[in-house]
Design a protein around this motif. Structure first.
Motif, PDB file in Angstrom:
ATOM      1  N   ARG A  66      38.882  36.704  29.285  1.00  0.00           N
ATOM      2  CA  ARG A  66      40.708  36.244  29.428  1.00  0.00           C
ATOM      3  C   ARG A  66      39.974  35.328  31.159  1.00  0.00           C
ATOM      4  O   ARG A  66      41.015  34.694  31.453  1.00  0.00           O
ATOM      5  N   PHE A  67      38.906  35.851  31.606  1.00  0.00           N
ATOM      6  CA  PHE A  67      39.350  35.857  32.940  1.00  0.00           C
ATOM      7  C   PHE A  67      38.386  34.697  33.815  1.00  0.00           C
ATOM      8  O   PHE A  67      38.163  34.757  35.035  1.00  0.00           O
ATOM      9  N   ILE A  68      37.756  33.575  32.846  1.00  0.00           N
ATOM     10  CA  ILE A  68      37.169  32.614  33.306  1.00  0.00           C
ATOM     11  C   ILE A  68      38.073  31.933  34.143  1.00  0.00           C
ATOM     12  O   ILE A  68      36.911  31.430  35.073  1.00  0.00           O
ATOM     13  N   PRO A  69      39.207  31.285  33.766  1.00  0.00           N
ATOM     14  CA  PRO A  69      39.947  31.124  35.182  1.00  0.00           C
ATOM     15  C   PRO A  69      39.445  31.835  37.026  1.00  0.00           C
ATOM     16  O   PRO A  69      38.873  31.283  37.377  1.00  0.00           O
ATOM     17  N   ALA A  70      39.492  32.580  36.881  1.00  0.00           N
ATOM     18  CA  ALA A  70      39.372  33.858  38.164  1.00  0.00           C
ATOM     19  C   ALA A  70      37.757  33.679  38.212  1.00  0.00           C
ATOM     20  O   ALA A  70      37.637  33.458  39.676  1.00  0.00           O
ATOM     21  N   LEU A  71      37.258  33.954  37.351  1.00  0.00           N
ATOM     22  CA  LEU A  71      35.338  33.886  37.930  1.00  0.00           C
ATOM     23  C   LEU A  71      35.272  32.226  38.505  1.00  0.00           C
ATOM     24  O   LEU A  71      34.495  32.095  39.578  1.00  0.00           O
ATOM     25  N   ALA A  72      35.908  31.541  37.952  1.00  0.00           N
ATOM     26  CA  ALA A  72      35.029  29.835  37.956  1.00  0.00           C
ATOM     27  C   ALA A  72      36.323  29.012  39.645  1.00  0.00           C
ATOM     28  O   ALA A  72      35.192  28.671  40.253  1.00  0.00           O
ATOM     29  N   LEU A 128      44.887  40.524  42.437  1.00  0.00           N
ATOM     30  CA  LEU A 128      43.175  40.828  42.244  1.00  0.00           C
ATOM     31  C   LEU A 128      42.316  39.638  42.771  1.00  0.00           C
ATOM     32  O   LEU A 128      41.463  40.004  43.368  1.00  0.00           O
ATOM     33  N   SER A 129      42.821  38.319  42.146  1.00  0.00           N
ATOM     34  CA  SER A 129      41.868  37.217  41.934  1.00  0.00           C
ATOM     35  C   SER A 129      41.858  35.714  42.702  1.00  0.00           C
ATOM     36  O   SER A 129      41.318  35.380  42.961  1.00  0.00           O
ATOM     37  N   GLY A 130      43.501  35.746  43.044  1.00  0.00           N
ATOM     38  CA  GLY A 130      43.613  34.643  43.525  1.00  0.00           C
ATOM     39  C   GLY A 130      43.962  33.882  43.292  1.00  0.00           C
ATOM     40  O   GLY A 130      44.669  32.545  43.553  1.00  0.00           O
ATOM     41  N   VAL A 131      43.950  33.896  42.065  1.00  0.00           N
ATOM     42  CA  VAL A 131      44.135  32.554  41.070  1.00  0.00           C
ATOM     43  C   VAL A 131      45.433  33.344  40.328  1.00  0.00           C
ATOM     44  O   VAL A 131      45.910  33.915  39.557  1.00  0.00           O
ATOM     45  N   PRO A 132      46.993  32.172  40.927  1.00  0.00           N
ATOM     46  CA  PRO A 132      47.838  32.413  40.489  1.00  0.00           C
ATOM     47  C   PRO A 132      48.381  32.184  38.912  1.00  0.00           C
ATOM     48  O   PRO A 132      49.454  30.724  38.890  1.00  0.00           O
ATOM     49  N   LEU A 133      47.914  32.181  37.631  1.00  0.00           N
ATOM     50  CA  LEU A 133      48.006  31.991  36.786  1.00  0.00           C
ATOM     51  C   LEU A 133      49.131  33.075  36.242  1.00  0.00           C
ATOM     52  O   LEU A 133      49.513  33.878  35.936  1.00  0.00           O
ATOM     53  N   HIS A 134      50.083  32.653  35.216  1.00  0.00           N
ATOM     54  CA  HIS A 134      51.659  32.774  34.757  1.00  0.00           C
ATOM     55  C   HIS A 134      50.651  33.808  33.241  1.00  0.00           C
ATOM     56  O   HIS A 134      51.325  35.001  32.675  1.00  0.00           O
ATOM     57  N   ASP A 135      49.506  33.424  32.968  1.00  0.00           N
ATOM     58  CA  ASP A 135      49.265  33.862  31.353  1.00  0.00           C
ATOM     59  C   ASP A 135      47.409  33.909  31.091  1.00  0.00           C
ATOM     60  O   ASP A 135      46.922  32.689  30.364  1.00  0.00           O
ATOM     61  N   PHE A 136      46.848  35.114  32.177  1.00  0.00           N
ATOM     62  CA  PHE A 136      45.780  34.851  31.533  1.00  0.00           C
ATOM     63  C   PHE A 136      45.603  35.021  30.466  1.00  0.00           C
ATOM     64  O   PHE A 136      43.735  34.936  29.872  1.00  0.00           O
ATOM     65  N   GLY A 137      45.957  35.816  29.042  1.00  0.00           N
ATOM     66  CA  GLY A 137      46.067  35.572  27.915  1.00  0.00           C
ATOM     67  C   GLY A 137      45.935  35.540  26.874  1.00  0.00           C
ATOM     68  O   GLY A 137      44.771  35.205  26.304  1.00  0.00           O
ATOM     69  N   THR A 138      46.194  34.415  27.079  1.00  0.00           N
ATOM     70  CA  THR A 138      46.498  32.782  26.244  1.00  0.00           C
ATOM     71  C   THR A 138      45.047  32.520  25.893  1.00  0.00           C
ATOM     72  O   THR A 138      44.139  32.225  26.766  1.00  0.00           O
ATOM     73  N   LEU A 170      56.027  42.728  28.639  1.00  0.00           N
ATOM     74  CA  LEU A 170      56.623  43.355  29.758  1.00  0.00           C
ATOM     75  C   LEU A 170      54.841  43.888  30.469  1.00  0.00           C
ATOM     76  O   LEU A 170      54.426  43.734  31.279  1.00  0.00           O
ATOM     77  N   PRO A 171      53.665  44.687  29.413  1.00  0.00           N
ATOM     78  CA  PRO A 171      52.663  44.872  29.615  1.00  0.00           C
ATOM     79  C   PRO A 171      51.434  43.507  29.870  1.00  0.00           C
ATOM     80  O   PRO A 171      51.270  43.593  30.973  1.00  0.00           O
ATOM     81  N   SER A 172      51.792  42.147  29.449  1.00  0.00           N
ATOM     82  CA  SER A 172      51.286  41.042  29.510  1.00  0.00           C
ATOM     83  C   SER A 172      51.760  40.751  30.696  1.00  0.00           C
ATOM     84  O   SER A 172      50.701  40.047  32.292  1.00  0.00           O
ATOM     85  N   ARG A 173      52.965  40.522  31.287  1.00  0.00           N
ATOM     86  CA  ARG A 173      53.447  40.655  32.248  1.00  0.00           C
ATOM     87  C   ARG A 173      52.646  41.294  34.149  1.00  0.00           C
ATOM     88  O   ARG A 173      52.670  40.654  34.736  1.00  0.00           O
ATOM     89  N   ILE A 174      52.729  42.274  33.370  1.00  0.00           N
ATOM     90  CA  ILE A 174      52.183  42.705  34.706  1.00  0.00           C
ATOM     91  C   ILE A 174      51.224  43.092  34.866  1.00  0.00           C
ATOM     92  O   ILE A 174      49.975  43.034  35.907  1.00  0.00           O
ATOM     93  N   ALA A 175      50.252  42.580  33.847  1.00  0.00           N
ATOM     94  CA  ALA A 175      48.687  43.123  33.866  1.00  0.00           C
ATOM     95  C   ALA A 175      48.473  41.261  34.563  1.00  0.00           C
ATOM     96  O   ALA A 175      47.609  40.874  35.353  1.00  0.00           O
ATOM     97  N   ASN A 176      49.308  40.328  33.858  1.00  0.00           N
ATOM     98  CA  ASN A 176      48.962  39.023  34.492  1.00  0.00           C
ATOM     99  C   ASN A 176      49.638  38.933  36.146  1.00  0.00           C
ATOM    100  O   ASN A 176      48.671  38.289  37.126  1.00  0.00           O
ATOM    101  N   TRP A 177      50.081  39.651  36.603  1.00  0.00           N
ATOM    102  CA  TRP A 177      50.631  39.335  37.783  1.00  0.00           C
ATOM    103  C   TRP A 177      49.175  40.095  38.442  1.00  0.00           C
ATOM    104  O   TRP A 177      49.072  39.863  40.265  1.00  0.00           O
ATOM    105  N   PHE A 220      43.788  45.262  30.998  1.00  0.00           N
ATOM    106  CA  PHE A 220      43.687  45.577  32.540  1.00  0.00           C
ATOM    107  C   PHE A 220      41.619  45.272  32.560  1.00  0.00           C
ATOM    108  O   PHE A 220      41.351  46.110  33.231  1.00  0.00           O
ATOM    109  N   ALA A 221      41.058  45.267  31.413  1.00  0.00           N
ATOM    110  CA  ALA A 221      39.537  44.694  31.307  1.00  0.00           C
ATOM    111  C   ALA A 221      39.113  44.636  33.016  1.00  0.00           C
ATOM    112  O   ALA A 221      38.091  44.368  33.529  1.00  0.00           O
ATOM    113  N   PHE A 222      40.259  43.257  33.361  1.00  0.00           N
ATOM    114  CA  PHE A 222      40.035  42.350  34.669  1.00  0.00           C
ATOM    115  C   PHE A 222      39.055  43.343  35.431  1.00  0.00           C
ATOM    116  O   PHE A 222      38.045  43.325  36.335  1.00  0.00           O
ATOM    117  N   PHE A 223      39.896  44.904  36.273  1.00  0.00           N
ATOM    118  CA  PHE A 223      39.170  45.594  36.779  1.00  0.00           C
ATOM    119  C   PHE A 223      37.257  46.133  36.557  1.00  0.00           C
ATOM    120  O   PHE A 223      37.194  46.471  37.654  1.00  0.00           O
TER     121      PHE A 223
END
Length: 127
Positions: free
Chosen positions: A85-91, A54-64, A42-49, A121-124
């Motif tokens: 965890r956020f390399i995809p968003a930054l890239a 925020l990033s515009g990158v529609p990944l299901h799983d930023f944490g893996t 549940l926390p992972s789903r909320i964070a991934n959403w 929630f480190a993305f913030f």
């Protein structure tokens, strides 16, 4: 790839295949997670959403950590703390082509889980 053998090395060719198709980043997606619902999924789903919104990158799983990258895409990214965890968003903000593939997620046999709830929630911190 996780160092505790939670990821199956037999899945690496699937990542390479996607890189060969022209993607810059291939991110694993633990589509069938074996973790507990309330404290992990549940926390992972909320964070991934939230990360996707925020990033515009529609990944299901930023944490893996099961991902494949082209060196030239990530070598100059400004990474610190838990931002791996956020390399995809930054890239993606630099124009990287990103895709996601489902990966197996067997129960952890070695090592311990190190991700804690606040780390989702480190993305913030990049704003």
């Amino acid at each position: 790839m996780d160092g505790d053998l939670q990821h199956d090395p037999a899945e690496i060719p699937s990542f390479v295949e996607k890189l060969d198709e022209g993607f810059d980043i291939v991110s694993g997606w633990r589509a069938e997670r074996k973790d507990t619902w309330l404290t992990r999924r549940l926390p992972s789903r909320i964070a991934n959403w939230g990360h996707g919104q925020l990033s515009g990158v529609p990944l299901h799983d930023f944490g893996t950590t099961f991902k494949a990258y082209r060196k030239e895409i990530i070598q100059d990214l400004p990474l610190y703390g838990e931002l791996h965890r956020f390399i995809p968003a930054l890239a993606a903000w630099s124009g990287a082509r990103i895709t996601e593939i489902p990966v197996t997620n067997p129960p952890r046999q070695y090592g311990n889980r190190i991700t804690e709830f606040p780390e989702h929630f480190a993305f913030f911190s990049i704003f």
